[in-house]
Enzyme design. Structure first.
Site, PDB file in Angstrom:
ATOM      1  CG  ASP A  30      -1.992   1.098   1.112  1.00 52.32           C
ATOM      2  OD1 ASP A  30      -2.434   1.389  -0.010  1.00 52.32           O
ATOM      3  OD2 ASP A  30      -2.362   1.666   2.152  1.00 52.32           O
ATOM      4  CE  LYS A  45      -2.758   5.131   1.087  1.00 51.18           C
ATOM      5  NZ  LYS A  45      -4.192   4.814   1.015  1.00 51.18           N
ATOM      6  CG  ASP A  61      -1.008   2.465   6.382  1.00 49.86           C
ATOM      7  OD1 ASP A  61      -1.432   1.898   7.398  1.00 49.86           O
ATOM      8  OD2 ASP A  61      -1.703   2.675   5.382  1.00 49.86           O
ATOM      9  CB  THR A  77      -7.074   4.136  -2.884  1.00 49.86           C
ATOM     10  OG1 THR A  77      -6.908   2.794  -2.373  1.00 49.86           O
ATOM     11  CG2 THR A  77      -7.816   4.943  -1.857  1.00 49.86           C
TER      12      THR A  77
END
Length: 480
Positions: A281, A283, A302, A321
């Site tokens: 994930d 980003k 995260d 997303t």
């Protein structure tokens, strides 16, 4: 800021006996936000703070005297008092300084008073020179916290909320060291929809592996407190903000700065890959900056544990997303088996945004929807936005954002790419990562039971980014 009207203050001092619910003589607490400040319980009706030795709280320790702002502090810089007014008991901060006292970034003004509330931050001389955070002990509600966490930490304001729970600012008892405490309810650890299967033991196994990770560009896990209903993960606190917000504020990074930051990202992700861990994930919201400086240490964060949320919830996150998701995730609707190559794709998207100021794919294109753009790798480099950017940078983006995962460049190979043949940049990166020695820390720390882990799927959908490609001119910043 206007001075508070004096007629609001009643004659006489407020007595502790007027507040029967108070469990101790302390009515407030100041937590230090700067290294040269100390924690303080407030029990008297008034305290003075400043450079003068006659202050109740003098800034006279060696750390304070060495601080760059020390000479800007007034002999009496500010006062805090508790007073009974016509509207009840309030805590006031009075600014006595020449160079300013700030509450939550707003200057109070010499001779002016302001009510301070639970979790307010106090800064001195400069609004970025944070000194204290005020806790109102009468309103602080930690009764729902288990004893295991209260014995070790004081939890204060909420820093953020996400799909897996909330994150609060925590202070360790004794040292007052600051941390970000992620609070995750155990009922989230389920799979199979209505037929939930508790995965607490599996979650703890994964967390212990992540806790063993040691890299300057990865958020450290300081502590894990497991209770029957809630998991508390105590994380290293980083206060420079998110990469995404920085890109928005700058419009875009200049290429040398983008290279310095991106080099750290690749090093950190390669370290994860070497330990058998896929982030999944990546980003700009999950890249944190250590300081406000453009050239700063980055921290990847995260590791959200949302791998353990049921597959349906995870797919909703994917659909919400898709901007940074690799084509193979969208092609299989999030149900396939993926390699660490998905992180390389996401890093390519991040580099694109850092250099151009807008994302490579747009939900505003009329000829092709967003998933189709990603799955087909339909992105371009319009000359009006890329004319000042080197061919090497563009080439690395293309190699990272190769649709065929088997042909996509690995992070090990990315580190040898011509764009990174920049010794001055590497020296800066080393100095940021290892400020005490300026040298590498050597081989990665071994992680027990090395295995493949997919971490992430995020703390909920990222802000929607609007951009365009061929039919509409790309904006200079991603809009939220």
């Amino acid at each position: 800021m206007a001075t508070l009207p004096t007629q609001d203050v009643m004659d006489g001092e407020y007595s502790e006996e007027d507040e029967s619910s108070q469990e101790s003589s302390a009515w407030g607490r100041l937590f230090p936000l700067g290294e040269s400040f100390i924690a303080l319980d407030l029990s008297k009706e008034e305290y003075s703070f400043g450079r003068g030795d006659n202050c109740d709280v003098p800034f006279s320790n060696n750390g304070a005297k060495k601080h760059q702002c020390f000479q800007a502090y007034s002999k009496v810089h500010f006062k805090i008092s508790r007073q009974l007014t016509t509207t009840g008991v309030h805590v006031f901060l009075e600014d006595m300084s020449s160079n300013g006292t700030f509450v939550n970034g707003e200057k109070v003004g010499k001779g002016c008073k302001q009510v301070i509330n639970n979790n307010d931050e106090i800064a001195l001389a400069l609004k970025k020179n944070k000194a204290f955070m005020y806790m109102d002990l009468s309103s602080a509600n930690d009764s729902d916290l288990p004893a295991e966490i209260k014995e070790k930490y004081t939890l204060t304001k909420t820093l953020g909320r996400g799909a897996c729970g909330e994150v609060r600012l925590g202070f360790s008892k004794g040292s007052c060291e600051r941390f970000a405490v992620k609070i995750i309810t155990k009922k989230k650890f389920s799979t199979g929809g209505k037929h939930a299967v508790n995965l607490s033991k599996q979650v703890m196994s994964e967390v212990k592996i992540l806790k063993a990770l040691k890299h300057p560009c990865i958020i450290g896990i300081e502590d894990v407190i497991d209770t029957p209903e809630v998991l508390f993960i105590v994380l290293e606190l980083v206060e420079g903000g998110e990469l995404f917000d920085k890109v928005v504020s700058l419009s875009q990074y200049d290429e040398p700065t983008a290279k310095l930051l991106f080099y750290q990202m690749v090093l950190a992700c390669k370290y994860l890959h070497d330990q058998g861990i896929t982030h999944r994930d990546l980003k700009p919201e999950n890249i944190l900056l250590s300081t406000d400086d453009k050239e700063t240490l980055i921290k990847i964060t995260d590791f959200g544990l949302s791998k353990f949320v049921d597959a349906g919830s995870m797919m909703k996150t994917f659909c919400g997303t898709p901007t940074y998701l690799a084509p193979e995730i969208l092609i299989t609707a999030g149900t396939g088996t993926y390699t660490k190559a998905i992180d390389a794709w996401s890093l390519g998207v991040i580099l694109f945004i850092c250099l151009a100021g807008y994302p490579p794919f747009s939900d505003e294109r009329k000829d092709m929807d967003l998933p189709k753009q990603i799955m087909g790798g339909h992105y371009t480099f319009p000359k009006q936005y890329w004319k000042g950017i080197s061919e090497d940078a563009i080439d690395l983006i293309k190699k990272l954002m190769t649709v065929d995962a088997k042909k996509r460049i690995t992070l090990a190979d990315a580190l040898t790419h011509p764009w990174f043949k920049d010794e001055e940049m590497k020296e800066k990166a080393q100095a940021l990562m290892y400020p005490d020695t300026g040298s590498s820390m050597g081989p990665p720390v071994s992680v027990p039971k090395k295995r493949s882990i997919e971490v992430g799927a995020g703390e909920g959908p990222s802000p929607k980014r609007k951009t365009s490609q061929d039919t509409v001119s790309p904006p200079k910043t991603p809009s939220v």
